[in-house]
Design a protein around this motif. Sequence first.
Motif: not given
Length: 319
Positions: A279, A304-305, A307-309, A311-313, A316
């Motif tokens: 990551k 998209e998956v 991107r979410e991972m 931005t969550a960790d 941006e």
Amino acid sequence: MRHGRWLLDADAIQPLEHLDLRGLPEVVAAQRRWAGVARRAVRAGAEPERVFALARAVVARWWEQAFGWERETAWPRRLHQVAGGDAGGDLERWRIVGRDAVVFPEVVAVAGALLDPAMTELVWADSGAGRPRALPVDGRFCRRLGEQVGRPWLGPLAATDHGGPLIAWMGSVIRLRRGAGGPPGYGNDPWWLRQEHQAATMAGQLRVLGKEKRAPGSGTMWRAAVSAEQRMLITSTVDSAQEQLLQLRGAQTGPTADVARRLLRGLGHSAGLIENAWKRTALAAVNGGVPLQEVARWVDIPVEVLREMLTADGPEAGG
């Protein structure tokens, strides 16, 4: 070192022949102490050069990690001193040129600690002695070592650097005491320094730095696009995963439940470290200018998956 000067590597392509140590009496004093440490090494049956190389590797690794140490004040002060008062204008170059002089007092202190039988007894006690256990984060050896280099807060940081030369030395000491063999390809000689643990030379680091600066566009080179702190975190995480997996060698003995528990916990922890490393790497690549679509293809995850991972960790990741 001669007459208050630190002689620099003649093979390194840079204009300075020496660093002025007149404002750093602790470095000059460490040179005098090293003579005594070298004599102790000989009495202990160890080659002083190998003891010094191991201690230097331990401290050089700390030097790379020190970007994230808010409580570290001695090294920045010394570095600015050898740079003539301010290294800020060319910090990365000065961190290469000044490293060995700046960290020399700590190298001598670590060498002395590794030769101290009382310190090896602490390693043995931290390992559980006759009842083996994982080395604790608050172990007495690392805590005492931190105190001996003037950093009482360093112990837990040193104890959790599982992929580094210090933990490798501790593992050799423990295996020797238990009469156990080391993993294939790794000896039990505590002064044997693995190639990947050797401190990078000034000449080598300057060549890499020069190549990066000549490259067209700073984002085209990994070391130019990714901060030293992020590179250190990725390396440390990968090393920790490697050390965790090495500890699972020979774990398949004993009651089924005990073996399964040890393996599953160890593998689960290693898997978590590896996921953390990829990551960080993916985020560094995206922030360094690599299209998110490319990174997603390399890790085989929908854009998209990913991107979410990311931005969550962390920050941006961008589009």
